[in-house]
Scaffold this active site. Structure first.
Site, short mmCIF file in Angstrom:
data_model
loop_
_atom_site.label_atom_id
_atom_site.label_comp_id
_atom_site.label_asym_id
_atom_site.label_seq_id
_atom_site.Cartn_x
_atom_site.Cartn_y
_atom_site.Cartn_z
N GLY A 104 -15.39 29.57 14.87
CA GLY A 104 -14.46 28.75 15.03
C GLY A 104 -14.72 27.54 15.17
CG ASP A 134 -10.97 28.90 13.00
OD1 ASP A 134 -10.70 29.94 13.33
OD2 ASP A 134 -12.12 28.98 12.20
CG HIS A 152 -11.66 29.83 7.58
ND1 HIS A 152 -12.22 30.62 6.49
CD2 HIS A 152 -11.52 30.75 8.66
CE1 HIS A 152 -12.62 31.71 7.33
NE2 HIS A 152 -12.18 31.87 8.43
#
Length: 364
Positions: free
Chosen positions: A291, A256, A199
């Protein structure tokens, strides 16, 4: 089965015509008239914790439910992703991933993505506070528990590069993330074979003009593929466009997603922690992002809204993540390849999903 539409072929071009599928495989493509829709490769998600009320840490039943939920949103292959928990819980999670049987009712399971436990305590974000110092013996225990496709770690920790070498030697993708490393420490890990950033821009140093950190090192590193969460919350569209231009062909959109993905706003859970779910995000009580509640069909629309063509956006969801795992059999439409396909209307809304040539019930 025959699908007519504008089909994205392996040469990267959208072509009008008919795609023929049989026995779970792509059999050929015939140019010709087409319906007003897009036929694209199924999505591949390198990083997904949950969805539809289920979580990878729930065990085999949870893993299967997560894979089924995301298949209904066009993800035909994925890496079930853990959170940082005590070692025995992580071993059980990896074993659970390995125990889930393959089947047309769920996305292909490509192996566990271990997000931790070898993370920087100062950069845990919403990860539970169970980070471990790099330990080859602990890593070997996790790898022995079941199939592992990727591991996220912090490269600046003492002993981390030894783990990078161990994982690369076994053909396992190494993502650099939840880290406070500087650019030189990141570059050292990329030199050892680390495959990309986890990420990108999140849970790492920002792009400072004198202290560039992991983000800048990642965008410069050749032969790497970097995750981005394109939900409109984690990364600003302008920074996404900068990253796309700097690392063309080397970005992969990930969800995610957490347990709350697909559920109404309210309260949920991640790694034993209470999270608050709004219309566009999930956070801890202190506002830390926890997330996402993104699915990859939405990520496709976000990428196109940010200025990419459908062809360019599709690669970020299919070809690039598949290549990041060395799975060049996935993420593209080629004769003889798996018939993992999504069909979208002109507004890029999902109309059908085929996994191994079998149509998925999107309302299940």
């Amino acid at each position: 089965m025959k699908l007519t539409g504008r089909t994205l072929l392996a040469d990267g071009k959208l072509r009008s015509g008919t795609l023929t599928l049989a026995d779970g495989r792509v059999r050929g493509f015939t140019p010709g008239p087409a319906r007003p829709c897009f036929v694209l490769p199924g999505f591949v998600d390198l990083h997904v914790h949950g969805g539809g009320g289920a979580d990878v840490m729930d065990g085999a039943e949870g893993v299967a439910a997560v894979a089924s939920f995301h298949l209904r949103h066009g993800t035909t292959a994925l890496c079930p992703t853990t959170v940082t928990r005590p070692l025995r819980e992580l071993e059980a999670a990896v074993a659970a991933v390995g125990s889930v049987s393959d089947g047309p009712e769920r996305a292909r399971i490509l192996g566990t993505h271990l997000e931790g436990p070898f993370l920087a305590p100062a950069r845990l974000g919403a990860q539970p506070p169970h980070a471990l110092a790099p330990d080859p013996q602990a890593l070997r225990r996790l790898l022995a528990a079941g199939p592992v496709a990727a591991v996220t770690l912090a490269p600046e920790l003492p002993g981390a590069l030894e783990l990078v070498r161990l994982l690369v030697g076994r053909g396992i993708r190494v993502g650099l993330g939840h880290t406070d490393c500087d650019a030189a420490e990141a570059a050292a890990a990329f030199e050892e074979g680390a495959g990309g950033a986890t990420h990108l821009f999140n849970a790492m140093r920002g792009l400072h003009h004198r202290k560039p950190g992991l983000a800048a090192a990642a965008l410069e590193a050749p032969k790497t593929v970097h995750e981005i969460i394109l939900d409109g919350v984690h990364v600003h569209p302008s920074l996404f466009r900068i990253a796309y231009r700097a690392a063309r062909g080397r970005l992969a959109l990930v969800s995610d997603a957490v347990r709350a993905c697909g559920l109404p706003p309210g309260e949920s859970e991640l790694g034993g922690q209470r999270i608050v779910v709004a219309a566009d995000r999930a956070t801890l009580g202190d506002g830390t992002l926890a997330g996402s509640i993104l699915t990859l069909d939405r990520a496709l629309r976000k990428a196109v809204s940010a200025g990419l063509s459908v062809e360019e956006a599709s690669d970020l969801l299919s070809r690039n993540p598949a290549d990041a795992l060395g799975r060049t059999d996935l993420g593209r439409i080629v004769p003889g390849g798996p018939a993992d396909v999504v069909v979208l209307d002109e507004d890029l809304r999902l109309r059908s999903v085929l996994r191994g040539g079998q149509e998925v019930d999107l309302g299940a």
